[in-house]
Write a protein that holds these residues in place. Structure first.
Motif, PDB file in Angstrom:
ATOM      1  N   ARG A   4       0.845  -1.195   0.000  1.00 15.39           N
ATOM      2  CA  ARG A   4       0.000   0.000   0.000  1.00 15.39           C
ATOM      3  C   ARG A   4       0.873   1.234   0.000  1.00 15.39           C
ATOM      4  N   ASP A   5       0.298   2.303  -0.512  1.00 12.30           N
ATOM      5  CA  ASP A   5       0.987   3.583  -0.416  1.00 12.30           C
ATOM      6  C   ASP A   5       1.000   4.008   1.038  1.00 12.30           C
ATOM      7  N   PRO A   6       2.052   4.681   1.471  1.00 11.77           N
ATOM      8  CA  PRO A   6       2.090   5.162   2.858  1.00 11.77           C
ATOM      9  C   PRO A   6       0.930   6.122   3.122  1.00 11.77           C
ATOM     10  N   GLN A   7       0.433   6.085   4.360  1.00 12.48           N
ATOM     11  CA  GLN A   7      -0.643   6.985   4.743  1.00 12.48           C
ATOM     12  C   GLN A   7      -0.133   7.949   5.799  1.00 12.48           C
ATOM     13  N   THR A   8      -0.737   9.117   5.819  1.00 17.29           N
ATOM     14  CA  THR A   8      -0.350  10.115   6.806  1.00 17.29           C
ATOM     15  C   THR A   8      -1.032   9.806   8.132  1.00 17.29           C
ATOM     16  N   LEU A   9      -0.535  10.398   9.182  1.00 16.36           N
ATOM     17  CA  LEU A   9      -1.157  10.248  10.499  1.00 16.36           C
ATOM     18  C   LEU A   9      -2.583  10.778  10.473  1.00 16.36           C
ATOM     19  N   GLU A  10      -2.811  11.856   9.728  1.00 15.70           N
ATOM     20  CA  GLU A  10      -4.149  12.435   9.607  1.00 15.70           C
ATOM     21  C   GLU A  10      -5.130  11.444   8.980  1.00 15.70           C
ATOM     22  N   GLN A  11      -4.645  10.598   8.086  1.00 13.07           N
ATOM     23  CA  GLN A  11      -5.495   9.585   7.474  1.00 13.07           C
ATOM     24  C   GLN A  11      -5.716   8.390   8.399  1.00 13.07           C
ATOM     25  N   LEU A  12      -4.708   8.019   9.155  1.00 17.10           N
ATOM     26  CA  LEU A  12      -4.776   6.828  10.007  1.00 17.10           C
ATOM     27  C   LEU A  12      -5.462   7.062  11.344  1.00 17.10           C
ATOM     28  N   LEU A  13      -5.259   8.208  11.943  1.00 21.71           N
ATOM     29  CA  LEU A  13      -5.737   8.460  13.299  1.00 21.71           C
ATOM     30  C   LEU A  13      -7.244   8.267  13.472  1.00 21.71           C
ATOM     31  N   PRO A  14      -8.090   8.799  12.597  1.00 23.78           N
ATOM     32  CA  PRO A  14      -9.529   8.589  12.793  1.00 23.78           C
ATOM     33  C   PRO A  14      -9.914   7.108  12.823  1.00 23.78           C
ATOM     34  N   ARG A  15      -9.279   6.296  12.005  1.00 20.71           N
ATOM     35  CA  ARG A  15      -9.593   4.863  11.994  1.00 20.71           C
ATOM     36  C   ARG A  15      -9.146   4.177  13.285  1.00 20.71           C
ATOM     37  N   LEU A  17      -8.915   5.704  16.189  1.00 21.92           N
ATOM     38  CA  LEU A  17      -9.853   6.178  17.207  1.00 21.92           C
ATOM     39  C   LEU A  17     -11.177   5.423  17.128  1.00 21.92           C
ATOM     40  N   ALA A  18     -11.644   5.147  15.916  1.00 21.57           N
ATOM     41  CA  ALA A  18     -12.895   4.387  15.750  1.00 21.57           C
ATOM     42  C   ALA A  18     -12.741   2.983  16.306  1.00 21.57           C
ATOM     43  N   ARG A  19     -11.610   2.364  16.062  1.00 23.85           N
ATOM     44  CA  ARG A  19     -11.370   1.014  16.577  1.00 23.85           C
ATOM     45  C   ARG A  19     -11.338   1.014  18.102  1.00 23.85           C
ATOM     46  N   LEU A  20     -10.679   2.008  18.685  1.00 22.10           N
ATOM     47  CA  LEU A  20     -10.652   2.129  20.147  1.00 22.10           C
ATOM     48  C   LEU A  20     -12.045   2.344  20.718  1.00 22.10           C
ATOM     49  N   ALA A  21     -12.826   3.202  20.074  1.00 25.15           N
ATOM     50  CA  ALA A  21     -14.187   3.475  20.544  1.00 25.15           C
ATOM     51  C   ALA A  21     -15.040   2.217  20.465  1.00 25.15           C
ATOM     52  N   GLU A  22     -14.917   1.477  19.385  1.00 29.46           N
ATOM     53  CA  GLU A  22     -15.707   0.258  19.213  1.00 29.46           C
ATOM     54  C   GLU A  22     -15.318  -0.792  20.255  1.00 29.46           C
ATOM     55  N   GLN A  23     -14.021  -0.932  20.508  1.00 29.65           N
ATOM     56  CA  GLN A  23     -13.556  -1.929  21.475  1.00 29.65           C
ATOM     57  C   GLN A  23     -13.972  -1.588  22.897  1.00 29.65           C
ATOM     58  N   TYR A  49     -21.109   9.608  22.479  1.00 25.70           N
ATOM     59  CA  TYR A  49     -21.264   8.971  23.787  1.00 25.70           C
ATOM     60  C   TYR A  49     -20.812   7.510  23.758  1.00 25.70           C
ATOM     61  N   THR A  50     -21.418   6.702  22.895  1.00 24.92           N
ATOM     62  CA  THR A  50     -21.007   5.302  22.779  1.00 24.92           C
ATOM     63  C   THR A  50     -20.981   4.889  21.313  1.00 24.92           C
ATOM     64  N   LEU A  51     -20.179   3.867  21.044  1.00 28.24           N
ATOM     65  CA  LEU A  51     -20.144   3.243  19.729  1.00 28.24           C
ATOM     66  C   LEU A  51     -20.118   1.741  19.955  1.00 28.24           C
ATOM     67  N   GLU A  52     -21.203   1.079  19.601  1.00 23.26           N
ATOM     68  CA  GLU A  52     -21.289  -0.369  19.753  1.00 23.26           C
ATOM     69  C   GLU A  52     -21.996  -0.956  18.550  1.00 23.26           C
ATOM     70  N   GLY A  53     -21.374  -1.964  17.961  1.00 16.73           N
ATOM     71  CA  GLY A  53     -21.967  -2.614  16.805  1.00 16.73           C
ATOM     72  C   GLY A  53     -22.248  -1.666  15.661  1.00 16.73           C
ATOM     73  N   GLY A  54     -21.460  -0.636  15.527  1.00 12.80           N
ATOM     74  CA  GLY A  54     -21.642   0.339  14.460  1.00 12.80           C
ATOM     75  C   GLY A  54     -22.654   1.430  14.767  1.00 12.80           C
ATOM     76  N   GLU A  55     -23.335   1.318  15.913  1.00 13.76           N
ATOM     77  CA  GLU A  55     -24.318   2.344  16.290  1.00 13.76           C
ATOM     78  C   GLU A  55     -23.630   3.399  17.157  1.00 13.76           C
ATOM     79  N   LEU A  84     -13.661   7.635   9.113  1.00 13.39           N
ATOM     80  CA  LEU A  84     -13.379   6.516  10.009  1.00 13.39           C
ATOM     81  C   LEU A  84     -13.178   5.192   9.297  1.00 13.39           C
ATOM     82  N   GLY A  85     -13.618   5.101   8.066  1.00 17.30           N
ATOM     83  CA  GLY A  85     -13.534   3.852   7.324  1.00 17.30           C
ATOM     84  C   GLY A  85     -14.935   3.336   7.020  1.00 17.30           C
TER      85      GLY A  85
END
Length: 97
Positions: A4-15, A17-23, A49-55, A84-85
């Motif tokens: 893959r082409d390298p990605q910037t931190l600005e591109q990676l960080l939201p994803r 954060l979404a993974r952390l929120a979901e977990q 507030y919350t992120l669970e199961g995509g909600e 976020l992806g």
């Protein structure tokens, strides 16, 4: 395996954060992404507030905000998923604080 082409931190960080929120089930880590998506006026009256199961549950300051944002749900979800992806947010729910 294709590289893959390298990605910037600005591109990676939201994803990340979404993974952390979901977990964790807690969406406070998504505040910067939410604020960047909706802008300063809306973000003053809302927060993730919350992120669970995509909600993604967003707390709102009033019923008026819940109603207004509910009408924009599809567009907001698209914008969030662009950051976020694909499929990170399958539904937005607006709840009074």
């Amino acid at each position: 395996m294709a590289r893959r082409d390298p990605q910037t931190l600005e591109q990676l960080l939201p994803r990340v954060l979404a993974r952390l929120a979901e977990q964790s089930g807690k969406a406070q880590s998504l505040v910067p992404v939410w604020n960047a998506t909706v802008g300063p006026h809306i973000s003053k009256h809302t927060r993730p507030y919350t992120l669970e199961g995509g909600e993604l549950v967003i707390t709102v300051a009033s019923a008026e905000w819940a109603h207004t944002l509910s009408r924009q749900e599809s567009s907001l979800r698209e914008q969030l998923n662009a950051r976020l992806g694909t499929g990170a947010v399958s539904a937005l729910v607006f709840r009074l604080e």
